[in-house]
Design a protein around this motif. Structure first.
Motif, PDB file in Angstrom:
ATOM      1  N   ARG A   1       0.815  -1.221   0.000  1.00 20.73           N
ATOM      2  CA  ARG A   1       0.000   0.000   0.000  1.00 20.73           C
ATOM      3  C   ARG A   1       0.851   1.275   0.000  1.00 20.73           C
ATOM      4  NH1 ARG A   1      -2.506  -0.622   4.443  1.00 20.73           N
ATOM      5  NH2 ARG A   1      -4.272  -1.806   3.637  1.00 20.73           N
ATOM      6  N   PRO A   2       1.874   1.391   0.869  1.00 17.81           N
ATOM      7  CA  PRO A   2       2.686   2.604   0.818  1.00 17.81           C
ATOM      8  C   PRO A   2       3.340   2.841  -0.546  1.00 17.81           C
ATOM      9  CG  PRO A   2       3.110   1.384   2.835  1.00 17.81           C
ATOM     10  CD  PRO A   2       2.273   0.494   1.969  1.00 17.81           C
ATOM     11  N   ALA A   3       3.729   1.760  -1.223  1.00 23.56           N
ATOM     12  CA  ALA A   3       4.347   1.913  -2.539  1.00 23.56           C
ATOM     13  C   ALA A   3       3.353   2.470  -3.549  1.00 23.56           C
ATOM     14  CB  ALA A   3       4.893   0.569  -3.015  1.00 23.56           C
ATOM     15  N   PHE A   4       2.120   1.986  -3.502  1.00 25.03           N
ATOM     16  CA  PHE A   4       1.098   2.496  -4.414  1.00 25.03           C
ATOM     17  C   PHE A   4       0.802   3.966  -4.127  1.00 25.03           C
ATOM     18  CE2 PHE A   4      -0.952  -1.954  -5.115  1.00 25.03           C
ATOM     19  CZ  PHE A   4       0.083  -2.284  -5.975  1.00 25.03           C
ATOM     20  N   GLU A   5       0.821   4.340  -2.853  1.00 23.35           N
ATOM     21  CA  GLU A   5       0.505   5.718  -2.482  1.00 23.35           C
ATOM     22  C   GLU A   5       1.653   6.681  -2.753  1.00 23.35           C
ATOM     23  OE1 GLU A   5      -0.611   5.796   1.601  1.00 23.35           O
ATOM     24  OE2 GLU A   5      -2.429   4.585   1.327  1.00 23.35           O
ATOM     25  N   ILE A   6       2.878   6.221  -2.605  1.00 27.98           N
ATOM     26  CA  ILE A   6       4.025   7.130  -2.618  1.00 27.98           C
ATOM     27  C   ILE A   6       4.861   7.004  -3.891  1.00 27.98           C
ATOM     28  CG2 ILE A   6       6.201   7.672  -1.438  1.00 27.98           C
ATOM     29  CD1 ILE A   6       4.764   6.632   1.166  1.00 27.98           C
ATOM     30  N   ILE A   7       5.261   5.792  -4.238  1.00 32.30           N
ATOM     31  CA  ILE A   7       6.151   5.603  -5.386  1.00 32.30           C
ATOM     32  C   ILE A   7       5.389   5.623  -6.697  1.00 32.30           C
ATOM     33  CG2 ILE A   7       7.717   3.948  -6.471  1.00 32.30           C
ATOM     34  CD1 ILE A   7       8.693   3.199  -3.705  1.00 32.30           C
ATOM     35  N   ARG A   8       4.256   4.926  -6.708  1.00 27.13           N
ATOM     36  CA  ARG A   8       3.344   4.907  -7.864  1.00 27.13           C
ATOM     37  C   ARG A   8       3.971   4.211  -9.073  1.00 27.13           C
ATOM     38  NH1 ARG A   8       1.099  11.129  -6.980  1.00 27.13           N
ATOM     39  NH2 ARG A   8       0.268  10.744  -4.887  1.00 27.13           N
ATOM     40  N   THR A   9       3.195   4.133 -10.139  1.00 24.36           N
ATOM     41  CA  THR A   9       3.610   3.334 -11.296  1.00 24.36           C
ATOM     42  C   THR A   9       4.462   4.135 -12.272  1.00 24.36           C
ATOM     43  OG1 THR A   9       1.552   3.869 -12.445  1.00 24.36           O
ATOM     44  CG2 THR A   9       1.593   1.841 -11.168  1.00 24.36           C
ATOM     45  N   VAL A  10       5.161   3.391 -13.125  1.00 24.75           N
ATOM     46  CA  VAL A  10       5.956   3.989 -14.191  1.00 24.75           C
ATOM     47  C   VAL A  10       5.027   4.757 -15.141  1.00 24.75           C
ATOM     48  CG1 VAL A  10       7.389   3.443 -16.200  1.00 24.75           C
ATOM     49  CG2 VAL A  10       7.696   2.180 -14.059  1.00 24.75           C
ATOM     50  N   PRO A  11       5.405   5.954 -15.566  1.00 27.95           N
ATOM     51  CA  PRO A  11       4.567   6.696 -16.527  1.00 27.95           C
ATOM     52  C   PRO A  11       4.262   5.846 -17.758  1.00 27.95           C
ATOM     53  CG  PRO A  11       6.329   8.100 -15.693  1.00 27.95           C
ATOM     54  CD  PRO A  11       6.601   6.718 -15.173  1.00 27.95           C
ATOM     55  N   GLY A  12       3.008   5.862 -18.166  1.00 28.28           N
ATOM     56  CA  GLY A  12       2.594   5.086 -19.321  1.00 28.28           C
ATOM     57  C   GLY A  12       1.967   3.765 -18.975  1.00 28.28           C
ATOM     58  N   LEU A  13       2.138   3.326 -17.709  1.00 30.26           N
ATOM     59  CA  LEU A  13       1.504   2.090 -17.264  1.00 30.26           C
ATOM     60  C   LEU A  13       0.284   2.421 -16.414  1.00 30.26           C
ATOM     61  CD1 LEU A  13       4.475  -0.248 -16.190  1.00 30.26           C
ATOM     62  CD2 LEU A  13       3.164  -0.320 -18.308  1.00 30.26           C
ATOM     63  N   THR A  14      -0.756   1.634 -16.608  1.00 25.56           N
ATOM     64  CA  THR A  14      -1.982   1.878 -15.842  1.00 25.56           C
ATOM     65  C   THR A  14      -2.011   1.083 -14.546  1.00 25.56           C
ATOM     66  OG1 THR A  14      -3.127   0.082 -16.999  1.00 25.56           O
ATOM     67  CG2 THR A  14      -3.288   2.302 -17.951  1.00 25.56           C
ATOM     68  N   VAL A  15      -1.108   0.103 -14.408  1.00 25.10           N
ATOM     69  CA  VAL A  15      -1.205  -0.785 -13.265  1.00 25.10           C
ATOM     70  C   VAL A  15       0.166  -1.375 -12.908  1.00 25.10           C
ATOM     71  CG1 VAL A  15      -1.678  -2.852 -14.653  1.00 25.10           C
ATOM     72  CG2 VAL A  15      -2.539  -2.721 -12.316  1.00 25.10           C
ATOM     73  N   ALA A  16       0.418  -1.516 -11.618  1.00 26.54           N
ATOM     74  CA  ALA A  16       1.574  -2.288 -11.152  1.00 26.54           C
ATOM     75  C   ALA A  16       1.140  -3.749 -11.048  1.00 26.54           C
ATOM     76  CB  ALA A  16       2.053  -1.782  -9.796  1.00 26.54           C
ATOM     77  N   SER A  17       2.074  -4.644 -11.159  1.00 25.63           N
ATOM     78  CA  SER A  17       1.728  -6.075 -11.158  1.00 25.63           C
ATOM     79  C   SER A  17       2.881  -6.875 -10.552  1.00 25.63           C
ATOM     80  CB  SER A  17       1.429  -6.550 -12.589  1.00 25.63           C
ATOM     81  OG  SER A  17       2.542  -6.309 -13.442  1.00 25.63           O
ATOM     82  N   SER A  18       2.824  -8.178 -10.703  1.00 25.32           N
ATOM     83  CA  SER A  18       3.877  -9.023 -10.144  1.00 25.32           C
ATOM     84  C   SER A  18       4.137 -10.218 -11.045  1.00 25.32           C
ATOM     85  CB  SER A  18       3.480  -9.523  -8.745  1.00 25.32           C
ATOM     86  OG  SER A  18       2.464 -10.507  -8.851  1.00 25.32           O
ATOM     87  N   VAL A  19       5.306 -10.826 -10.837  1.00 22.07           N
ATOM     88  CA  VAL A  19       5.619 -12.081 -11.513  1.00 22.07           C
ATOM     89  C   VAL A  19       6.242 -13.035 -10.510  1.00 22.07           C
ATOM     90  CG1 VAL A  19       6.006 -11.077 -13.801  1.00 22.07           C
ATOM     91  CG2 VAL A  19       7.930 -11.328 -12.222  1.00 22.07           C
ATOM     92  N   PHE A  20       6.188 -14.302 -10.841  1.00 23.16           N
ATOM     93  CA  PHE A  20       6.973 -15.328 -10.169  1.00 23.16           C
ATOM     94  C   PHE A  20       7.987 -15.868 -11.166  1.00 23.16           C
ATOM     95  CE2 PHE A  20       3.503 -15.418  -7.163  1.00 23.16           C
ATOM     96  CZ  PHE A  20       4.111 -15.787  -5.962  1.00 23.16           C
ATOM     97  N   PHE A  21       9.222 -16.043 -10.707  1.00 22.25           N
ATOM     98  CA  PHE A  21      10.192 -16.805 -11.483  1.00 22.25           C
ATOM     99  C   PHE A  21       9.988 -18.273 -11.119  1.00 22.25           C
ATOM    100  CE2 PHE A  21      12.368 -12.671 -11.165  1.00 22.25           C
ATOM    101  CZ  PHE A  21      12.602 -12.431 -12.514  1.00 22.25           C
ATOM    102  N   MET A  22       9.641 -19.080 -12.082  1.00 26.28           N
ATOM    103  CA  MET A  22       9.424 -20.508 -11.863  1.00 26.28           C
ATOM    104  C   MET A  22      10.683 -21.262 -12.299  1.00 26.28           C
ATOM    105  SD  MET A  22       6.443 -20.385 -10.563  1.00 26.28           S
ATOM    106  CE  MET A  22       6.128 -22.141 -10.445  1.00 26.28           C
ATOM    107  N   LEU A  23      11.417 -21.751 -11.311  1.00 22.13           N
ATOM    108  CA  LEU A  23      12.684 -22.421 -11.584  1.00 22.13           C
ATOM    109  C   LEU A  23      12.431 -23.914 -11.757  1.00 22.13           C
ATOM    110  CD1 LEU A  23      14.934 -20.634  -8.915  1.00 22.13           C
ATOM    111  CD2 LEU A  23      14.037 -19.756 -11.084  1.00 22.13           C
TER     112      LEU A  23
END
Length: 692
Positions: A501-523
Motif C-alpha cells: 500500500r505505501p508503494a502504491f501511495e508514494i512511489i506509484r507506477t511507471v509513466p505510461g503504465l496503468t497498473v503495477a503487477s507481479s511475476v513469479f520466477f518458476m525455476l
C-alpha cells in the motif's frame, strides 16, 4: 574432455577450502552439473569439505564416488612399493567423474610431505599433486599462505609456487594468496606471468565455532541451542582473577574458559554480555565442575543465548588444546561458508577467472544457476536497500549473509538498541548495516511533509502524516522515494497490503503504465519461466493485461531471460470465442502495437505455449508457441492456482512475487519466507534498482 581445475595447497593451513568452494560456486553458474574430486581422502571418517561440496551443489557423482583413495589405502600401496598402482587407481576414479561432468573441481592433498605417512622415499606433496594434475589434464591454481608475511614475502612465495609447478610440467592458471594480514596490499606479485589474487584473513572464516571447540575438547554441552554453538570463537580468555580484572580482559567473540566453581566470573561475564558491554562466543567450565545451580538460574534469567560447556581438563590444558583447533568449512557451519564465499568473491576477479577457465555456459538453466546469477548480478552493481523489519530473526540472518556476500548495502529499520540486542542474542554479525529508528530519525519531519504533500487530496494533514511515517513500511518507502535507498523489501511479518500500500501511495507506477503487477520466477529443472500476474490484480481489463505483459517481458529481460510472451486463454488462436477470449485478443493487439519488436502470441493455451509438439499442430508458424518464456494469465484466479500447481506437482522453485511497474522497486516477502528466500528477494530488488 571436461575442463578441470586442480586446487593445490602449498603447505598446511593455507585455506584451499575457501578457494575450492569459490570455484565450485563460480562453475555452478556456468554449467548445470559439476564434478568435485579429492584424489586422497584425508584421515579417518567423513571429509567435511567433500561432504559440503557434494551436498551444496548439483554434482554428477555422490560423495562415495568423488574421491580416489583413502589415506590408509595410499599408505599401504606405497609401503608395498606400488606407487604407480596408486596413481592409476586415483586416475581411474577421476575419469569416472570427469566423463559425466562439464567441469571438475579437484581438491589437492592435505598432507605436507607424502601421500601417506611412513617413508622418506615418497615424493613430496607438490610433486604428487603436479603429477596428478598432469594425468587429469587439469590446470592448477596453487594456494599459498599469506599469514604473517610481508608484501615482498608473499610475492616471492607466489613466484616460487608458479615456477616449482611449471618445472614439474603442470599448467598454472593463476596463483591465490590466502589469509593475507591486514595492512598488506592485496595486489599481484611483480614478475608473475599469470593472474594473482589475494584474499585477506577473515576472522569469521579462520575462527572455529563453539561447536568445533566442543567437539575437539570432547566437552559436554550443558546448555546452548544450535545457534549458540554456531558462534565464531575469535579469542580465548582464561578467567582466574577477580571480577574487575576479568571484565577488563573480555573481548568481542571471546570464549571464556574458567573453573566451574567460579560462579562469580560466570555471572559477571554473562551480565556483561547481556548488557551489551561485550559480545562473547560462549563459556567453558574446566575441571569437570558443573556450575552452581543458583548461578545458572541467574544466567538463565539474563537470556544470553550463550552455550555453556564442561570439560574434564584444567584451564591450562584446555586453552592449550583449544588454541590448536582449526576451523573447517562444512555443512554444519553455514555462516562460515557464506563468509568464505564473500571473501573469495570480493577479492578474486571471478569474471576474469571464468574467462581464463574457458568453460562454455550450459544452455540449461538450473535453479541453483539462476539463484547464483542473482547474487552475481546484484554484486556487480551494489545498491542500497532498506529492510523495515530489522528485529526479525530471518531478516537479521539474511542481512549477515547479504553483507558477507557483498550483495547490497543495507539499512535496517527499528529501535537500534533492540536490533543490536537481537543480533547479539542470535550471534549474527550485522556490522556494516545502517540502523535507523523511524521514531527518532532526523528524516521524520521531511518525510511527513513529503507524504502530506503527496496525499493532500486524500485529506492527509501534516500532523496525521507525522504519525503515519512512524510505520516502518511507510518510512522505508519514503526512504526509497527520497533517494536514501534504491529499493525496499518487507513482508516477513507484515501483510502484503501493509507492504505494498505505501508503494502504491508514494512511489506509484511507471509513466505510461496503468497498473503495477507481479511475476513469479518458476525455476524448473532445466529452465526458468516467468509467470504474471499471480499475486496482485484480480481481474485486469485488456489495457491492464497488456501492461502486465509488457512489464513481465521487461522483467524477464532484466534477469537474462529472452522474453517470448504467451497471452494465455482457454482458446488458441480463433478456436474459441467469448468475452474472456476477446479480452486476451485485445490485450495481445495492444502489446503488438506498443512493442512490435516483442515476440508475443495470444490467445494461446498453456500446452501450445510450452510444448513444441502441441505447438506444431495448433500454431505451426508461431515464433512463440512451444517455446514461450513469459506466461501472462488472464486473471489472478488462474495465475495463482497455476503457479502453485506447477510448484507442487513439478517440484519447481517459485521465486516471488516480484513487483513490477513501480517507479522504484519494492518487493513483498511471504510471511513464511526462509532466509534463502529473503536473500534471493533482496538480490532481485537490487537488480531491479540497477536496471532503473
Amino acid at each position: 574432455m571436461a575442463r578441470s581445475v586442480y586446487v593445490a595447497g602449498l603447505g598446511p593451513g593455507v585455506g584451499k577450502s575457501t578457494v575450492a568452494l569459490g570455484l565450485a560456486e563460480l562453475l555452478s553458474r556456468q554449467v548445470a552439473r559439476i564434478g568435485v574430486f579429492r584424489p586422497l581422502l584425508p584421515g579417518p571418517g567423513t571429509d567435511p569439505l567433500l561432504t559440503l561440496l557434494t551436498e551444496r551443489y548439483p554434482v554428477v557423482a555422490p560423495y562415495a564416488d568423488s574421491f580416489g583413495v583413502t589415506a590408509a589405502e595410499a599408505g599401504q600401496l606405497v609401503a608395498d612399493g606400488k606407487w604407480e598402482e596408486l596413481i592409476a587407481r586415483i586416475v581411474e576414479r577421476y575419469r569416472e567423474v570427469e566423463r559425466k561432468s562439464a567441469s571438475v573441481v579437484v581438491i589437492g592433498s592435505d598432507f605436507t610431505g607424502s601421500p601417506a605417512s611412513g617413508g622418506d622415499e615418497m615424493p613430496r606433496e607438490l610433486g604428487f599433486n603436479a603429477r596428478l594434475a598432469t594425468e587429469f589434464g587439469s590446470v592448477v591454481i596453487p594456494v599459498i599462505s599469506g599469514e604473517g608475511r610481508s608484501e615482498e614475502s608473499i610475492g616471492a612465495a607466489a613466484r616460487s609456487a608458479y615456477h616449482s609447478l611449471v618445472d614439474l610440467d603442470a599448467t598454472v592458471l593463476a596463483v591465490i594468496a590466502n589469509r593475507v594480514p591486514p595492512g598488506v596490499p592485496l595486489k599481484p606479485a611483480a614478475g608473475l606471468p599469470v593472474p594473482m589474487w589475494s584474499i585477506p584473513e577473515v576472522a569469521a572464516v579462520a575462527a572455529p565455532t563453539v561447536a568445533e571447540v566442543a567437539a575437539a575438547l570432547d566437552a559436554t554441552v550443558v546448555s546452548g541451542s544450535t545457534n549458540a554453538l554456531d558462534r565464531d570463537v575469535l579469542d580465548y580468555v582464561v578467567g582466574a582473577a577477580h571480577v574487575p580484572a576479568l571484565l577488563e580482559h573480555l573481548t568481542d567473540g571471546a570464549l571464556l574458559i574458567t573453573p566451574g566453581d567460579r560462579a562469580d566470573l560466570l555471572v559477571a561475564a554473562s551480565a556483561a554480555h547481556a548488557a551489551g558491554n561485550v559480545t562473547l562466543s560462549g563459556l567453558v567450565l574446566t575441571l569437570g565442575e558443573a556450575p552452581d545451580p543458583r548461578a545458572v538460574a541467574v544466567i538463565e534469567k539474563l537470556n544470553t543465548g550463550l552455550a555453556m560447556l564442561v570439560v574434564d581438563s584444567d584451564s591450562y590444558h584446555t586453552i592449550a588444546s583449544a588454541s590448536r583447533i582449526e576451523a573447517r568449512l562444512s555443512t554444519g557451519t553455514p555462516r562460515k561458508v557464506e563468509a568464505a564465499l564473500g571473501a573469495f568473491e570480493e577479492n578474486v576477479d571471478t569474471a576474469e577467472l571464468a574467462r581464463i577457465l574457458d568453460v562454455a555456459r550450459s544452455a540449461r538453466v538450473t535453479p541453483l544457476m539462476f539463484e547464483n546469477d542473482l547474487i552475481d548480478k546484484a554484486r556487480a552493481e551494489r545498491r542500497h536497500l532498506v529492510l523495515p523489519e530489522g528485529t526479525d530473526e530471518r531478516i537479521l540472518r539474511a542481512t549477515e549473509t547479504l553483507l558477507r556476500r557483498g550483495v547490497a548495502e543495507l539499512t535496517l529499520l527499528g529501535d537500534r538498541a533492540e536490533i543490536t540486542r537481537r543480533a547479539r542474542e542470535l550471534g549474527v554479525s550485522i556490522g556494516g548495516a545502517n540502523l535507523v529508528d523511524p521514531e527518532s530519525s532526523e528524516w521524520r519531519d521531511r518525510f511527513a511533509s513529503r507524504y502530506a504533500e503527496l496525499r493532500k487530496k486524500k485529506g492527509v494533514t501534516l500532523d496525521l502524516a507525522y504519525d503515519v511515517v512512524r510505520d516502518v513500511n511507510y518510512f522505508g518507502t519514503l526512504m526509497v522515494e527520497e533517494g536514501y535507498a534504491d529499493g525496499m523489501v518487507s513482508g516477513a511479518n507484515h501483510t502484503t497490503a501493509a507492504t505494498i500500500r505505501p508503494a502504491f501511495e508514494i512511489i506509484r507506477t511507471v509513466p505510461g503504465l496503468t497498473v503495477a503487477s507481479s511475476v513469479f520466477f518458476m525455476l524448473l529443472a532445466d529452465r526458468v519461466l516467468v509467470y504474471g500476474d499471480c499475486a496482485v490484480n484480480p481481474d485486469p481489463d485488456a489495457a491492464q493485461l497488456a501492461d502486465i505483459a509488457l512489464s513481465s517481458a521487461d522483467t524477464a529481460a532484466a534477469f537474462g531471460i529472452e522474453p517470448r510472451v504467451a497471452m494465455l486463454s482457454y482458446s488458441t488462436g480463433s478456436s474459441g470465442a467469448g468475452a474472456d477470449v476477446e479480452k486476451v485478443a485485445a490485450a495481445t493487439a495492444l502489446v503488438r502495437e506498443r512493442r512490435p519488436d516483442l515476440p508475443v502470441e495470444g490467445p494461446i493455451q498453456y500446452d501450445a505455449a510450452i510444448d513444441p509438439a502441441v505447438a506444431a499442430t495448433k500454431l505451426p508458424d508461431s515464433t512463440v508457441a512451444g517455446k514461450a518464456t513469459v506466461f501472462v494469465f488472464p486473471d489472478l484466479n488462474t495465475g495463482n492456482n497455476t503457479y502453485k500447481a506447477v510448484q507442487r506437482s513439478a517440484h519447481a522453485v517459485a521465486v516471488g512475487p516480484v513487483m513490477q511497474g513501480l517507479r522504484r522497486p519494492v518487493n513483498d516477502l511471504s510471511r513464511g519466507a526462509t532466509v534463502k528466500d529473503i536473500v534471493n528477494t533482496v538480490a532481485i530488488t537490487a537488480i531491479q534498482a540497477a536496471a532503473r
